[in-house]
Each structure stands twice: as structure tokens, then as C-alpha cells.
Design an enzyme around this catalytic site. Sequence first.
Site, PDB file in Angstrom:
ATOM      1  N   HIS A  89       8.704  -3.217   9.217  1.00  0.00           N
ATOM      2  CA  HIS A  89       7.417  -2.879   8.614  1.00  0.00           C
ATOM      3  C   HIS A  89       7.261  -1.366   8.580  1.00  0.00           C
ATOM      4  O   HIS A  89       7.669  -0.670   9.510  1.00  0.00           O
ATOM      5  CB  HIS A  89       6.248  -3.476   9.406  1.00  0.00           C
ATOM      6  CG  HIS A  89       5.952  -4.900   9.051  1.00  0.00           C
ATOM      7  ND1 HIS A  89       5.306  -5.252   7.884  1.00  0.00           N
ATOM      8  CD2 HIS A  89       6.205  -6.060   9.702  1.00  0.00           C
ATOM      9  CE1 HIS A  89       5.171  -6.570   7.842  1.00  0.00           C
ATOM     10  NE2 HIS A  89       5.714  -7.083   8.934  1.00  0.00           N
TER      11      HIS A  89
ATOM     12  N   HIS B 139       2.902  -9.827  12.164  1.00  0.00           N
ATOM     13  CA  HIS B 139       3.261  -9.802  13.583  1.00  0.00           C
ATOM     14  C   HIS B 139       2.283  -8.931  14.364  1.00  0.00           C
ATOM     15  O   HIS B 139       1.856  -9.286  15.473  1.00  0.00           O
ATOM     16  CB  HIS B 139       4.678  -9.274  13.762  1.00  0.00           C
ATOM     17  CG  HIS B 139       5.745 -10.262  13.389  1.00  0.00           C
ATOM     18  ND1 HIS B 139       5.998 -10.647  12.087  1.00  0.00           N
ATOM     19  CD2 HIS B 139       6.644 -10.950  14.158  1.00  0.00           C
ATOM     20  CE1 HIS B 139       6.984 -11.522  12.067  1.00  0.00           C
ATOM     21  NE2 HIS B 139       7.402 -11.730  13.307  1.00  0.00           N
TER      22      HIS B 139
ATOM     23  N   ASP C   1       1.720  -0.394   7.453  1.00  0.00           N
ATOM     24  CA  ASP C   1       1.459  -1.831   7.610  1.00  0.00           C
ATOM     25  C   ASP C   1       0.810  -2.129   8.961  1.00  0.00           C
ATOM     26  O   ASP C   1      -0.109  -2.957   9.069  1.00  0.00           O
ATOM     27  CB  ASP C   1       2.763  -2.628   7.503  1.00  0.00           C
ATOM     28  CG  ASP C   1       3.507  -2.366   6.210  1.00  0.00           C
ATOM     29  OD1 ASP C   1       2.886  -1.856   5.273  1.00  0.00           O
ATOM     30  OD2 ASP C   1       4.710  -2.671   6.158  1.00  0.00           O
TER      31      ASP C   1
END
Length: 329
Positions: free
Chosen positions: A249, A206, A253
Amino acid sequence: MRTEVFMVPTSSPSSSSSSHSPPFDGMKPPVSNGYIQLTIEEPGSEPKEFPKEKLKTALALTLFVLSGLLTTTTISVIHEWVPDRSIPPLPDVFFMNIPRVDWSFKVSESIGMLLFFIFWVVVFLHKHRWIVMRRAAFLIALLYTLRCVTMFVTILPVPSDQLMCSPKMGLSISIVMKRAFRLLSGFGMSVTGVHNLCGDYIYSGHSFILIITYMMIKQYTPKTFYVLHWFTWLLCAAGIFFVLMSHEHYTVDVVLAYYITTRLFWCYHTLANNRELRVRTPNCYITNAYWYPAFYWFEKNVGVPVPKQYSWPFPCPKAFANWSTEYPD
């Protein structure tokens, strides 16, 4: 007009004078009489044509789709390897200070869809839309493929006890592919109801989509569009913040997604905008990148920065058919 530059190699001229150098293949410089010969275009002499090369764009889009399928297949596999819930989430400074907000991940995805819509408007109106589309597809394919490697080699515990993961059902080919295609059909998003597998943490997909979409918008719009640039930057920053707020996350990340995406984007466009850097020499290390041969094939007919030119892509309606404009770089 061309300017020839000679560089003295490490071997002596006498040792190479007896052998004939191979013809220049566009990736390695020719050697003549013990010298490396480089041919550099003088300013103003670069080709100004920007061929559409639709087949190359189609191939780049195919790589994009295949990388997406590879990603969802990898997620389907590593979901079965995610550590049991008896193993607590790893310590994370952001999580320690910001509580989880259930709806934030869907907000992040909505922001990402808005950014993607703005990007496609830019592509739609850009005169050299086939080049822009090809570059975006190839870069995203590279990022997805690299993400498959990082997800596969290191599997982290689920970041939050509140996250829901689908039951583990084994690694039969039918189950893995069924999950992979279902995830791909919903673009791997929570808002489409398909993001229920766990393990896809390093690095954040994302986040890299948010970042590269913003960077593409900024790269292919004029500098005078500063309102658009600030607006999309704020959208990108907000989207990443909501990813972290969701605790979907780990912070690492997101940090890795930022670092890898920006460096790949900058390296690619540095080579794309400077033809002289594409010649493989002992001191041009950027051409050692694993993706360079594919880059060279995609970009060999585009040697200068793509101008900020825009036009209507269709012959109708007639009121827009002849519309075109150009902005200075």
C-alpha cells in the site's frame, strides 16, 4: 424529570401559529407557536435498559458480510483496470527510505488476527455483547462500502515492481464472481493464499481493520486495563508499519484509512453516547451524515454509554455460570 428547552426559529410566530406541527418522529424536533421545542433528559433520568435486539445485530452482521462481498467484487473488477507494469509506481516518501520486506505483509495479517481474537474475547465476555457486536459490524460495513467507492473511482499503479499480480482474465460475470468468492473465502489475506489481485489501494483495508479493532477493544474495556490498551495499541502500530514495509500500500492509503476510520468511530460513538445530539436541528450538522438514518434505527433504544459490565454468556460450566463483574467508566 425532564427539562424543556425552546429555540426561536427564523420564521415569525404568527406565520406558524395557524398550522399544526407534525408529531415528533425522533429525528426532527416539533414546532409549536413558532418555537422549536426540544426535550432533554436530565442527568440520572436516562433509561438504563440495554436491550439485546438480536434481530438488529443479525441485520448488522448481514450488512457486514454483504459489504465484504461488495469489496471482493469491486477488487475483482478493478484488477482488470490496473495500469500496465510499464507505468512505474508513484513516488512515495516511505518507499524511498524503507526497502521492501517480503514477509512483512503476512506478519501484519498475523497481528491483525491476534487483535481480532482479543476483540472477540472482549465481545464474548461483555454483558452487552449484542450491542458491541452490532456496532462493530455496522461500522466495518460502512468502512468497507466507502472503500469500494474510493478504490473504484481512482486506480493507482502497483506500488512495487516486486509485487505479483494474477493474470488479467476479462470482466465476464463468471470470472468476476469466481474471483470475488475465492477472495472472500480466504478473508482477502495473503496468509490464506487468496490475496493475489491488485488495485485495492485507496484506502488500506488491512490498516482500517487494525485501527478499528484496537479502538473497539479500548472503548469497551475499563480504563484500568491500561496494559491491554498499550499492548493492543503497539500491535496496531506495528501492524500498520509492516503494511508499509511490504510496499503493498502507498503511504497515502494508510493515512486515509486512519483519518476515515477514527472520524467515523468518534462521530458514531458521540451520537451513541449522547441522546440529545440525535435531534435534527439546523445547527446539529452531524445528523446530516448519510449513515445517520441507519444509525438512528440501530441505536434508538440505547441512549447512554454502554457500561463496562461482563458476564459469562452460557449456563455452563456451573463454576462460571453466575460470574459477572462491573468496572467504573
